[in-house]
Enzyme design. Structure first.
Site, PDB file in Angstrom:
ATOM      1  CB  CYS A 125     -16.347 -31.742  -8.138  1.00 58.43           C
ATOM      2  SG  CYS A 125     -17.693 -32.443  -8.955  1.00 58.43           S
ATOM      3  CG  ASP A 128       6.252   5.042  -5.440  1.00 56.94           C
ATOM      4  OD1 ASP A 128       6.695   5.941  -4.433  1.00 56.94           O
ATOM      5  OD2 ASP A 128       6.329   5.291  -6.561  1.00 56.94           O
ATOM      6  CG  ASP A 149       5.039   8.432  -5.902  1.00 52.19           C
ATOM      7  OD1 ASP A 149       5.748   9.207  -5.095  1.00 52.19           O
ATOM      8  OD2 ASP A 149       5.094   8.388  -7.155  1.00 52.19           O
TER       9      ASP A 149
END
Length: 834
Positions: free
Chosen positions: A94, A714, A511
């Site tokens: 389906c 970042d 970071d």
């Protein structure tokens, strides 16, 4: 300027299009002229500020004619996402059928359908009405779903109604099937029952009774299979319902002939299989019911998130306070929140003081102090005080609504591993029907007497056992449960693909500022000389530093304020360039600066050599304070490492990952932190674009990379990484660039996310192995491959039971992820009770 809408003829439809590329009023005129030139457009009004066009039509117009007209004059309609709720899908075939049909709609660039969530996400410029029509043409029902918290609630109401209907039909079918099964199978298995039936009602009446009861089963609870399966078969697009419909119809039709026209059948083949048809329908309804109930459990995380939303809010309107439905609150309203209540909207405190339980957002169990100016998030729980809050975001714009959307999008997405399943299921049902036909032919031509009976029974068994339900559910159910469990742990997967890719990570790059550390300077070290009172010295230093704008000075003042110290009066403040500051505090000279400043003043710092050495080893620069010509204290200000960071780094190492730190800070500080935390590689003193280069290099050297960050600088690195993880306390830009959001602001979420990724993909592979192995192993058995060896044949009744159990097994296995225990557990709750 907006052109007025001109009603030329009665309007038959109104469309709104987003338009890219407009820059001035002349663009507006050009766009309106282009739209009005399309036959059927009665009026067009373009708004430059909203970049939208409202179009009135006096007859049906193809949406793509409008888009084409815009493109001819140099403008475009941006791709948008439309979500559809689809009803009627039952198996993997389906899904493929709906996706292929949606892909044929002009303007569709991609379509992803999820069997478990019963949703389709379509990207492109297609008309939503055309998408709904395409799904309808494929034999299913669809409706466009909007944004907001009500979507999940509406879906749940629909699922509850479906579950109720299935339960009702299952009970009816079981009650009607039981006597059919007892009459037929009981007579075969228990001689006493056979003798009793033959001695009372006789075989003919027993068959009539079975016919009546089975007819009620097939054309009552079982009618759903024929309503869906036969039209799909006639469209040459058979699905699971088609397999059930053909199989039960064959057994039922053969039995009808045997009951009412036995002379039409060869000698020795006059048998009835009413019980097979009735039991197959009942067992498949049982499987559907168990599936629906298990599917409800897979979306419990979403239900609990929705349950966090307050239903009403007390809103100050003029001099009155009204209790309104939360949907009636608008930005700018002042909302009053009593102790113990949930905050109904995102906003800012204007009056009052209290503590809020924010564990549902941050994962941190400690209540957070809130006062005038503090930001609050809807869904958090007020503890002890009354608050007045100015609403800044309501409804779909709240943090909670965004979290729900993130989880829903992740649950609805397709993983790369799903591509293999899609390719197989594309042709699976037609192939099964071909195998069933071949089985019938081989048994009818080459089988022993009664060949027709053997041919029918084995063909029906193949049709029933081969249903690909388990294949279709194998991946999406695991994604639903995995991402839901992640939300409970404060780990939000913004992209479902991140679930698969994250487990393949070989290196985690972090970071420093705001990720490994708190992200703000604070007083980390403070030692005084004998004879000086610590609080007096700290208050004196803070009083001087309060005159400075330097971030280090702010950290010292914050430390004094935290200690509730009263600051003395300061006079004659002077900054000594490159060395420090000097001032007079209550008649005493105070000098604050580095060791070279103290040396210039002729003040020895030898007594603090050990303290200063320890600070230097940690990458900190000692600061000295002298009062009245005597060294009084040594202190250091730094960005402290988060308390959860060391254990998180250790957990990453235990997962077998290499850990790297990428930072713009100086190398000495970075390497000192890396030594303390056991970080494997340090890349320091890099600018934002340098972080991207560092990510690329690490990917080349080590393979798949996950980057964790929190700031605007970042965002490029988060986007460049194979998987970007944003600290949830960071900036919106960083979060938008990330694939995974860690709501707690703690690195605990990183090993938890990776471990959850491994567990989820492992679960998917188990499901796929079971689903494929089951079909590969049992289709030949159902076809009678073991009969020449040991005389074994598989009854269609047992085939139906095995088929239902395969789907239930897959769902049950996926639900095991609800018990996933992270390597770094922490207190978090998204229960409606807070």
């Amino acid at each position: 300027m907006n052109a007025p809408l001109r009603d030329i003829q009665p309007t038959v439809a109104t469309l709104t299009l987003s338009i890219e590329g407009m820059s001035c009023a002349s663009c507006v005129g050009r766009v309106e002229k282009a739209l009005l030139a399309v036959p059927g457009v009665a009026a067009a009004a373009v708004n430059l500020a909203t970049e939208k066009a409202e179009i009135r039509l006096d007859r049906p117009v193809d949406r793509h004619s409008l888009i084409g007209a815009l493109e001819k004059v140099g403008y475009s309609v941006p791709n948008a996402s439309v979500e559809l709720a689809i009803q009627g899908m039952t198996c993997a075939s389906c899904v493929g059928r709906v996706e292929r049909k949606l892909a044929t709609v002009p303007g569709v660039t991609s379509a992803a359908v999820n069997l478990a969530t019963e949703r389709a996400v379509v990207r492109g410029t297609a008309d939503p009405a055309a998408l709904v029509s395409a799904v309808s043409d494929a034999g299913y029902e669809a409706e466009v779903v909007g944004d907001g918290l009500s979507v999940a609630g509406d879906a749940q109401i629909r699922k509850d109604a479906e579950l109720t209907a299935l339960k009702r039909d299952l009970i009816i079918a079981a009650v009607l099937t039981l006597p059919v099964f007892a009459l037929e199978m009981g007579s075969h298995l228990v001689p006493a029952i056979h003798n009793y039936v033959m001695g009372t009602i006789g075989m003919d009446r027993a068959w009539y009774a079975q016919f009546a009861l089975t007819s009620l089963v097939l054309f009552g609870p079982g009618l759903r299979f024929y309503n869906k399966g036969l039209p799909a078969l006639f469209r040459a697009a058979p699905d699971m319902n088609s397999l059930v419909a053909v199989g039960t119809a064959a057994a039922y039709g053969y039995s009808l002939v045997a009951t009412f026209a036995p002379s039409l059948l060869p000698a020795g083949t006059v048998n009835v299989y009413y019980e097979a048809a009735a039991v197959i329908v009942t067992l498949i309804l049982l499987g559907r019911f168990l599936e629906a109930r298990a599917k409800g459990r897979t979306s419990e995380a979403i239900k609990r998130l929705v349950g966090l939303q307050a239903k009403t809010a007390r809103v100050r309107r003029g001099e009155r306070v009204l209790e309104l439905d939360v949907s009636e609150v608008v930005p700018g309203d002042i909302v009053e929140v009593r102790p113990g209540e949930r905050v109904p909207v995102d906003g800012k405190v204007t009056d009052g003081q209290s503590y809020l339980d924010e564990s549902m957002i941050t994962g941190e169990p400690m209540p957070v102090s809130k006062s005038a100016g503090s930001e609050v998030v809807g869904g958090t729980v007020n503890q002890i005080g009354a608050l007045s809050i100015k609403a800044t975001a309501v409804g779909g714009g709240t943090v909670l609504a965004q979290i729900i959307r993130m989880v829903q999008e992740a649950q609805g997405s397709k993983l790369p591993i799903q591509a293999m399943v899609d390719k197989v299921t594309l042709w699976f049902v037609p192939a099964v029907m071909a195998v069933a036909a071949s089985t019938f032919g081989v048994w009818y031509i080459f089988g022993p007497d009664p060949a027709l009976t053997f041919a029918l029974v084995n063909a029906v068994a193949v049709l029933i056992i081969a249903c690909p339900c388990a294949m279709g559910l194998a991946t999406p159910t695991s994604i639903m449960v995995g991402t839901g469990r992640g939300a409970e742990l404060g780990v939000l997967f913004r992209r479902g693909e991140a679930l698969q890719i994250l487990r393949e990570a070989r290196v985690v790059a972090l970071d420093k500022t705001g990720t490994l550390t708190e992200g703000r300077p604070s007083l980390t070290d403070f030692a005084t000389v004998d004879g000086f009172d610590r609080d007096v010295v700290l208050a004196t230093i803070a009083a001087v530093e309060a005159k400075s704008e330097h971030p280090i000075a702010r950290a010292i003042v914050d430390a004094a304020e935290t200690a509730s110290l009263s600051l003395p009066q300061v006079s004659q403040f002077e900054a000594v360039t490159g060395l420090g500051v000097t001032s007079m505090v209550e008649g005493k000279r105070v000098d604050i600066g580095a060791d070279r400043y103290m040396a210039k003043l002729g003040l020895p710092t030898d007594r603090f050599r050990q303290d200063a050495g320890g600070m230097a080893d940690e990458g900190k620069s000692p600061i000295y304070a002298a009062i009245d010509g005597r060294i009084a204290a040594v202190l250091a200000v730094a960005d402290p490492v988060k308390s959860s960071t060391p254990a998180a780094i250790d957990a990453l190492h235990r997962l077998g990952l290499k850990v790297a730190m990428i930072t713009g800070d100086n190398r000495r500080t970075a390497e000192a932190i890396a030594r303390r935390l056991g970080i494997d590689e340090v890349i320091a003193e890099v600018l934002p674009h340098g972080k991207v280069d560092a990510v690329r290099r690490l990917k080349t050297e080590h393979g798949r990379l996950a980057f964790v960050g929190d700031g605007i600088n970042d965002a490029p690195a988060l986007a460049e990484a194979d998987v970007g993880l944003a600290i949830g306390t960071g900036t919106d830009v960083a979060i938008e660039a990330a694939d995974v959001v860690l709501m707690s602001g703690s690195l605990q979420g990183v090993p938890n996310a990776i471990a959850l990724s491994k567990a989820t993909i492992g679960n998917i592979r188990q499901n796929l192995f079971w689903a494929f192995a089951y079909n590969i192993a049992l289709i030949p058995v159902a076809a009678g491959a073991l009969f020449p060896i040991n005389g074994m044949l598989l009854s269609p009744v047992f085939a139906a039971g095995a088929m239902a159990l395969s789907s239930v097994f897959v769902l049950g296995n996926a639900l095991r992820l609800k018990g996933f225990q992270p390597p770094m557990p922490f207190a978090v709750s998204i229960s409606p009770n807070g």
